[in-house]
Design an enzyme around this catalytic site. Structure first.
Site, PDB file in Angstrom:
ATOM      1  N   LEU A  78       0.894  -1.159   0.000  1.00 15.09           N
ATOM      2  CA  LEU A  78       0.000   0.000   0.000  1.00 15.09           C
ATOM      3  C   LEU A  78       0.923   1.197   0.000  1.00 15.09           C
ATOM      4  O   LEU A  78       1.975   1.162   0.658  1.00 15.09           O
ATOM      5  CB  LEU A  78      -0.858   0.020   1.266  1.00 15.09           C
ATOM      6  CG  LEU A  78      -2.000  -0.991   1.364  1.00 15.09           C
ATOM      7  CD1 LEU A  78      -2.660  -0.902   2.737  1.00 15.09           C
ATOM      8  CD2 LEU A  78      -3.027  -0.752   0.264  1.00 15.09           C
ATOM      9  N   ASP A  79       0.562   2.273  -0.683  1.00 15.83           N
ATOM     10  CA  ASP A  79       1.463   3.424  -0.657  1.00 15.83           C
ATOM     11  C   ASP A  79       1.429   4.070   0.722  1.00 15.83           C
ATOM     12  O   ASP A  79       0.530   3.802   1.530  1.00 15.83           O
ATOM     13  CB  ASP A  79       1.160   4.392  -1.809  1.00 15.83           C
ATOM     14  CG  ASP A  79      -0.159   5.100  -1.659  1.00 15.83           C
ATOM     15  OD1 ASP A  79      -0.365   5.788  -0.640  1.00 15.83           O
ATOM     16  OD2 ASP A  79      -1.000   4.988  -2.580  1.00 15.83           O
TER      17      ASP A  79
END
Ligand code: URA
Length: 268
Positions: free
Chosen positions: A103-104
């Site tokens: 996930l960023d």
């Protein structure tokens, strides 16, 4: 994947201290997949390599699986040269674990951590992309035309994204919220898709990966997966069997159509 120093793996199995294990290796009593390894450094995958000491086979370490609700600002690699917090540090575990996919940094929500490289390969291989659901809060109004475009697929630098499932949760003039389900793992894909239809993301949270749900896990908290949850992830069918056209026109199976520079910060 997940290769570790041989002496560390032997020491973790309780054979002796790490220093003593180094000496054992040098004396020639350690075999990896049937072959004597008597020099260092040597690296092994503790899950898949058969390691024996004095003819006695070591048991592979227990496989562990956790769901974490990743907070904002935390990153999914195991180490960060910039010194940011990493997701593995939020989970107390004596095994060496890693995140499956990414996930960023700005995105919160569900991420799976494990020491099971086989499951990680299965879930991150383009052929087995499982659907992932996100809830995005966006700037502005998400109108019917934008929804149709998102559903059909959006042209990004890599090609056209696959079909997405879209549910508008709130449509305000200043702010809207939307649930979006996609089956690919392009870098910052949801943010880019929404920006492309004119509604930049204010906040983004992942709520499910296949059948695995985040539910009421608080931000920053984690829980072990149940056997049924692990089995459901292991049984995830190939993406093509789940959504028609649920695949970006990939340039190669390894890149999934991403340019090298874009794969670096992959967020799936
Ligand atoms: N899409 C994004 O934009 N960010 C993520 O972290 C995952 C999907």
């Amino acid at each position: 994947m997940a290769r570790e120093r041989l002496q560390k793996v032997i020491a973790s199995a309780g054979v002796a201290s790490r220093r003593e294990c180094e000496e054992l290796i040098l004396t020639g009593v350690v075999r990896v997949n049937g072959r004597v390894v008597d020099s260092l450094p040597a690296f092994v995958d503790p899950q898949t390599d058969a390691i024996s000491v004095d003819g006695k086979r070591l048991k592979p370490p227990l496989r562990v699986y956790f769901a974490l609700n990743k907070p904002k600002g935390v990153i999914c690699t195991n180490r960060d040269p910039q010194g940011r917090k990493v997701a593995v540090d939020l989970v107390q575990c004596s095994q060496r674990i890693f995140c499956i996919g990414r996930l960023d940094a700005d995105t919160t929500g569900l991420i799976v951590l494990t020491n099971d490289a086989e499951l990680a390969n299965h879930l991150t291989h383009p052929r087995y992309k499982v659907p992932k659901t996100y809830i995005a809060t966006v700037k502005g109004r998400l109108d019917a035309e934008a929804v149709q475009r998102l559903k059909r697929g959006i042209w990004l630098a890599e090609g056209k994204t696959g079909k997405a499932a879209i549910k508008v949760l709130k449509a305000g003039h200043q702010e809207s919220s939307v649930e979006i389900t996609i089956s690919q793992g392009l870098n910052r894909q949801v943010r880019r898709m929404l920006a492309n239809v004119g509604v930049p993301v204010k906040s983004l949270k992942r709520t499910s990966i296949g059948k695995l749900k985040l539910r009421d896990l608080a931000v920053g908290r984690y829980r072990p997966l149940t056997k049924a949850e692990v089995a459901a992830l292991q049984a995830a069918p190939p993406a093509a069997a789940q959504t028609k056209g649920g695949r970006v026109r990939a340039k190669s199976p390894r890149s999934n159509g991403r340019r090298r520079d874009e794969r670096k910060g992959d967020a799936s």
